[in-house]
Design a protein around this motif. Sequence first.
Motif, PDB file in Angstrom:
ATOM      1  N   ASP A  95       0.865  -1.172   0.000  1.00  0.00           N
ATOM      2  CA  ASP A  95       0.000   0.000   0.000  1.00  0.00           C
ATOM      3  C   ASP A  95       0.902   1.223   0.000  1.00  0.00           C
ATOM      4  OD1 ASP A  95      -1.284   2.249   1.712  1.00  0.00           O
ATOM      5  OD2 ASP A  95      -2.992   1.040   1.055  1.00  0.00           O
ATOM      6  N   LYS A  96       0.693   2.127  -0.961  1.00  0.00           N
ATOM      7  CA  LYS A  96       1.562   3.291  -1.106  1.00  0.00           C
ATOM      8  C   LYS A  96       1.620   4.119   0.175  1.00  0.00           C
ATOM      9  CE  LYS A  96       2.509   7.239  -4.043  1.00  0.00           C
ATOM     10  NZ  LYS A  96       2.099   8.070  -5.152  1.00  0.00           N
ATOM     11  N   LYS A  97       0.481   4.308   0.845  1.00  0.00           N
ATOM     12  CA  LYS A  97       0.471   5.097   2.077  1.00  0.00           C
ATOM     13  C   LYS A  97       1.272   4.422   3.180  1.00  0.00           C
ATOM     14  CE  LYS A  97      -3.654   7.850   1.564  1.00  0.00           C
ATOM     15  NZ  LYS A  97      -4.854   8.335   2.196  1.00  0.00           N
ATOM     16  N   ARG A  98       1.241   3.090   3.237  1.00  0.00           N
ATOM     17  CA  ARG A  98       2.045   2.383   4.243  1.00  0.00           C
ATOM     18  C   ARG A  98       3.515   2.440   3.865  1.00  0.00           C
ATOM     19  NH1 ARG A  98      -2.528  -1.365   4.495  1.00  0.00           N
ATOM     20  NH2 ARG A  98      -1.533  -2.769   3.033  1.00  0.00           N
ATOM     21  N   GLU A  99       3.817   2.281   2.601  1.00  0.00           N
ATOM     22  CA  GLU A  99       5.212   2.282   2.143  1.00  0.00           C
ATOM     23  C   GLU A  99       5.897   3.618   2.432  1.00  0.00           C
ATOM     24  OE1 GLU A  99       7.126  -0.278   0.843  1.00  0.00           O
ATOM     25  OE2 GLU A  99       5.418  -1.491   1.469  1.00  0.00           O
ATOM     26  N   GLU A 100       5.155   4.727   2.319  1.00  0.00           N
ATOM     27  CA  GLU A 100       5.784   6.034   2.526  1.00  0.00           C
ATOM     28  C   GLU A 100       6.113   6.312   3.989  1.00  0.00           C
ATOM     29  OE1 GLU A 100       1.820   8.893   2.441  1.00  0.00           O
ATOM     30  OE2 GLU A 100       2.808   8.390   0.560  1.00  0.00           O
ATOM     31  N   LEU A 101       5.642   5.477   4.921  1.00  0.00           N
ATOM     32  CA  LEU A 101       5.972   5.634   6.341  1.00  0.00           C
ATOM     33  C   LEU A 101       7.325   5.036   6.692  1.00  0.00           C
ATOM     34  CD1 LEU A 101       2.544   4.681   7.965  1.00  0.00           C
ATOM     35  CD2 LEU A 101       3.451   6.989   7.565  1.00  0.00           C
ATOM     36  N   LYS A 102       7.792   4.117   5.874  1.00  0.00           N
ATOM     37  CA  LYS A 102       9.026   3.386   6.184  1.00  0.00           C
ATOM     38  C   LYS A 102      10.242   4.299   6.192  1.00  0.00           C
ATOM     39  CE  LYS A 102       7.446  -1.066   4.520  1.00  0.00           C
ATOM     40  NZ  LYS A 102       7.697  -2.155   3.565  1.00  0.00           N
TER      41      LYS A 102
END
Length: 127
Positions: A13-20
Motif C-alpha cells: 500500500d503506497k500510504k504504508r510504504e511512505e511511512l518506512k
Amino acid sequence: MVEWKQEESGKPDKKREELKGKVIRLPDLVEYADGTVASRMVINRKCGSITIFSFDEDEGLSEHTAPFDAVVTILDGECEVWVAGKIYQMKTGETIIFPAGVPHALSAITKFKMSLVMIKEGDDGRK
C-alpha cells in the motif's frame, strides 16, 4: 458500536510504504471523525499487523474474539475495555493484551486513539 473485521491483504500500500524509514507519531496517523471510528493500517503482513484507530466519543468496537493475542495501547484519550467479563478504564499510555479466543470489546469515554498490534504467527506453532 463497530464490528471488528481485520483487513487481509498482502498487497503493498503506497500510504504504508511512505511511512518506512521515517520518524512518525502514531497518534498523528489518523484523525478524529465525528460520529465514527477511523483507522489506518501501518503494517499488514501474513505474520501480523499494526493499525491505528481513532474513536469519536461514545463509539466503540462490539464484543468479539480473535484467534491471536492482540496488544492495545491507548495513544490519546480514555476508553472502557471489557475482557472476559472484567471492565477496565484505560487512558493515554496504558496497554492491555486481549488474549486469543477471549471475548473483548471497547467503548470511548472521550475521543480516543489506540494502536492495535496483532501477531499471527509465533514460536508456539500457531498460525
